[in-house]
Design a protein around this motif. Structure first.
Motif, PDB file in Angstrom:
ATOM      1  N   GLU A   1     -19.295  -4.501  18.087  1.00 51.06           N
ATOM      2  CA  GLU A   1     -18.817  -4.576  19.467  1.00 51.06           C
ATOM      3  C   GLU A   1     -19.780  -3.827  20.401  1.00 51.06           C
ATOM      4  OE1 GLU A   1     -14.831  -3.136  19.968  1.00 51.06           O
ATOM      5  OE2 GLU A   1     -14.968  -3.193  22.164  1.00 51.06           O
ATOM      6  N   ALA A   2     -20.169  -2.629  19.976  1.00 49.06           N
ATOM      7  CA  ALA A   2     -21.065  -1.822  20.811  1.00 49.06           C
ATOM      8  C   ALA A   2     -22.420  -2.505  20.974  1.00 49.06           C
ATOM      9  CB  ALA A   2     -21.239  -0.435  20.203  1.00 49.06           C
ATOM     10  N   GLN A   3     -22.911  -3.129  19.909  1.00 52.19           N
ATOM     11  CA  GLN A   3     -24.204  -3.819  20.008  1.00 52.19           C
ATOM     12  C   GLN A   3     -24.100  -5.035  20.924  1.00 52.19           C
ATOM     13  OE1 GLN A   3     -25.598  -4.342  15.920  1.00 52.19           O
ATOM     14  NE2 GLN A   3     -26.947  -2.581  16.186  1.00 52.19           N
ATOM     15  N   GLY A   4     -22.917  -5.626  20.956  1.00 49.91           N
ATOM     16  CA  GLY A   4     -22.680  -6.727  21.897  1.00 49.91           C
ATOM     17  C   GLY A   4     -22.854  -6.258  23.334  1.00 49.91           C
TER      18      GLY A   4
ATOM     19  N   ALA B   1     -26.000  -7.122  25.982  1.00 49.12           N
ATOM     20  CA  ALA B   1     -25.670  -7.672  27.298  1.00 49.12           C
ATOM     21  C   ALA B   1     -26.220  -6.779  28.414  1.00 49.12           C
ATOM     22  CB  ALA B   1     -24.160  -7.827  27.433  1.00 49.12           C
ATOM     23  N   GLY B   2     -26.912  -5.719  28.016  1.00 51.54           N
ATOM     24  CA  GLY B   2     -27.529  -4.833  29.002  1.00 51.54           C
ATOM     25  C   GLY B   2     -26.638  -3.703  29.466  1.00 51.54           C
ATOM     26  N   ASN B   3     -25.503  -3.525  28.813  1.00 51.78           N
ATOM     27  CA  ASN B   3     -24.554  -2.484  29.237  1.00 51.78           C
ATOM     28  C   ASN B   3     -24.547  -1.324  28.243  1.00 51.78           C
ATOM     29  OD1 ASN B   3     -22.529  -0.966  30.333  1.00 51.78           O
ATOM     30  ND2 ASN B   3     -21.150  -2.702  30.689  1.00 51.78           N
ATOM     31  N   LYS B   4     -25.539  -0.481  28.382  1.00 53.76           N
ATOM     32  CA  LYS B   4     -25.665   0.663  27.469  1.00 53.76           C
ATOM     33  C   LYS B   4     -24.500   1.639  27.582  1.00 53.76           C
ATOM     34  CE  LYS B   4     -29.377   3.431  26.563  1.00 53.76           C
ATOM     35  NZ  LYS B   4     -30.728   3.996  26.733  1.00 53.76           N
ATOM     36  N   ILE B   5     -24.027   1.827  28.804  1.00 54.62           N
ATOM     37  CA  ILE B   5     -22.928   2.778  29.024  1.00 54.62           C
ATOM     38  C   ILE B   5     -21.684   2.334  28.248  1.00 54.62           C
ATOM     39  CG2 ILE B   5     -21.425   3.831  30.763  1.00 54.62           C
ATOM     40  CD1 ILE B   5     -24.375   4.683  30.979  1.00 54.62           C
ATOM     41  N   ALA B   6     -21.386   1.037  28.311  1.00 57.09           N
ATOM     42  CA  ALA B   6     -20.220   0.519  27.591  1.00 57.09           C
ATOM     43  C   ALA B   6     -20.415   0.650  26.083  1.00 57.09           C
ATOM     44  CB  ALA B   6     -19.963  -0.936  27.974  1.00 57.09           C
ATOM     45  N   ALA B   7     -21.638   0.454  25.631  1.00 57.95           N
ATOM     46  CA  ALA B   7     -21.928   0.580  24.200  1.00 57.95           C
ATOM     47  C   ALA B   7     -21.682   2.012  23.730  1.00 57.95           C
ATOM     48  CB  ALA B   7     -23.374   0.171  23.920  1.00 57.95           C
ATOM     49  N   ILE B   8     -22.156   2.970  24.498  1.00 61.37           N
ATOM     50  CA  ILE B   8     -21.968   4.385  24.148  1.00 61.37           C
ATOM     51  C   ILE B   8     -20.484   4.738  24.179  1.00 61.37           C
ATOM     52  CG2 ILE B   8     -22.361   6.745  24.983  1.00 61.37           C
ATOM     53  CD1 ILE B   8     -25.167   5.706  25.974  1.00 61.37           C
ATOM     54  N   LYS B   9     -19.786   4.264  25.203  1.00 62.13           N
ATOM     55  CA  LYS B   9     -18.357   4.551  25.355  1.00 62.13           C
ATOM     56  C   LYS B   9     -17.568   3.973  24.181  1.00 62.13           C
ATOM     57  CE  LYS B   9     -14.812   4.154  28.962  1.00 62.13           C
ATOM     58  NZ  LYS B   9     -13.914   3.039  28.600  1.00 62.13           N
TER      59      LYS B   9
END
Ligand SMILES: [Zn+2]
Length: 73
Positions: free
Chosen positions: A36-39, A43-51
């Motif tokens: 999920e985080a890699q998704g 998609a260019g959303n590093k903040i969401a991946a970290i969260k």
């Protein structure tokens, strides 16, 4: 308390507290929510991946950021 699980890369046995797999060197081999985080990451959303990683694994910000940064290589 540490438990044993299977590394998501090499399937070797690894402690839940290990910061890297002793068999293949995979960082945080028992991490949840990586797909999920890699998704988010791709998609260019590093903040969401970290969260996502922090919420699913209780990581601190630095550890989660280090993992996501490692995907940029
Ligand atoms: Zn491994």
């Amino acid at each position: 308390m540490a438990t044993l699980g299977s590394c998501r890369t090499c399937k070797g046995q690894v402690s839940s507290e290990a910061k890297s797999c002793p068999h293949c060197g995979q960082p945080f081999p028992l991490l949840n929510g990586v797909d999920e985080a890699q998704g988010y990451f791709h998609a260019g959303n590093k903040i969401a991946a970290i969260k996502c990683l922090r919420e699913k694994n209780g990581l601190d910000l630095k550890d989660a950021k280090d993992i996501v940064d490692s995907w940029e290589k």
